[in-house]
Design an enzyme around this catalytic site. Sequence first.
Site, PDB file in Angstrom:
ATOM      1  N   GLY A  84       0.804  -1.218   0.000  1.00  0.00           N
ATOM      2  CA  GLY A  84       0.000   0.000   0.000  1.00  0.00           C
ATOM      3  C   GLY A  84       0.833   1.262   0.000  1.00  0.00           C
ATOM      4  O   GLY A  84       2.065   1.232   0.034  1.00  0.00           O
ATOM      5  N   ASP A 246       3.930  -4.685  -7.454  1.00  0.00           N
ATOM      6  CA  ASP A 246       3.285  -3.463  -6.968  1.00  0.00           C
ATOM      7  C   ASP A 246       3.851  -2.213  -7.637  1.00  0.00           C
ATOM      8  O   ASP A 246       3.287  -1.124  -7.488  1.00  0.00           O
ATOM      9  CB  ASP A 246       3.413  -3.351  -5.444  1.00  0.00           C
TER      10      ASP A 246
END
Length: 478
Positions: A84, A246
């Site tokens: 994240g 990611d």
Amino acid sequence: MTLSFVTRWRDELPGTYTALSPTPLNNARLIWHNTELANTLSIPSSLFKNDAGVWGGETLLPGMSPLAQVYSGHQFGVWAGQLGDGRGILLGEQRLADGTTMDWHLKGAGLTPYSRMGDGRAVLRSTIRESLASEAMHYLGIPTTRALSIVTSDSPVYRETVEPGAMLMRVAPSHLRFGHFEHFYYRREPEKVRQLADFAIRHYWSHLEDDEDKYRLWFSDVVARTASLIAQWQTVGFAHGVMNTDNMSLLGLTLDYGPFGFLDDYEPGFICNHSDHQGRYSFDNQPAVALWNLQRLAQTLSPFVAVDALNEALDSYQQVLLTHYGQRMRQKLGFMTEQKEDNALLNELFSLMARERSDYTRTFRMLSLTEQYSAASPLRDEFIDRAAFDDWFARYRVRLQQDEVTDSERQQLMQSVNPALVLRNWLAQRAIEAAEKGDMTELHRLHEALRNPFSDRDDDYVSRPPDWGKRLEVSCSS
């Protein structure tokens, strides 16, 4: 002019973010902003008169609704779980006059629920590197996120040493990552994965929205965009350094500049990240890693897209990559047509360059000066094995003559695809060291130079790196 912001991510993708505001730095001050990009985005110049303001996370513009996105990913080939936005916050999505949007993402904006063991901060060194790299790639014509501003501060940030905290305003049409899809797939929430796919198609592939085969067509285009991007990286000698899932953009943008590097010597196995002990992200392994990452993305779509359709799209990757790479490399060599001996000539040149550790950028730029009926070449002096070069160069000139174009036509083409200037690590480091002492002159000067990478220069920006410049080590904290 009033800027318009929308809240599509917040409104349409609940459960994929945490709403929160940036944490300002101490005595933040604006040291660089991208005038050309600001004009493109119709940002009033008055906004840059405030030393920190929105650029330092101290204020928000009307319509902004800041949030940190959650995603997961594979790092160095190993499932890393939840990641994240650990130090970045999406401030808002600017609605442009043509109806498209642009994310404003503030990097170094403070702690978020996804910071894990980090401090939520960026340092001046890393923000300068990303600003230079993203703008360098943009002017090379390679899809990338962009840098809008840099703020430095008096806040200390602890890395290998104590460094000044900083913030970078990064803009991009979208920050959708492969990792967004992985996060919800591994949480066994396939409906969330489908929502992400629908969001992407609705806003970035809207021409497919009503097609009954939309997911297959969409994924095929993601594969094609990724293949095209990697082909472009390889032709300019760019190594990303940390191609975790990611860090892969769904839109095919170069995303997350950390321990990147442009080739100095032609070294196919070049590793730019000193944390990459196995060479997973070496220069010559980038095409294979990108395909591996696409396979991980395909897996997340398998609950609602036929596996055969996903595999068909994945099978197209290599051909798309080779087509784009071949077209660009023929242009770099000055070939106007495609001939059967082209690959052999290119591979022989690469072998010669690898043996002699020839400078990648300078070799192709100097090759652009070739006159097809002259055996003289300034490139000859760059090689120790003159006989080997002479043999290759003679066959190369015979190949050029097959295209029946003038030297000036061919040279013009070659000089438009073979840059004189790329962002070598030592150039970035010189600007960083000056900036850390409070002198921003070199930062601004280098940014200006990178806007014209295909123009001839006679300064050290286009020279071989000094010895110390070849030994620079960069890591993920870069």
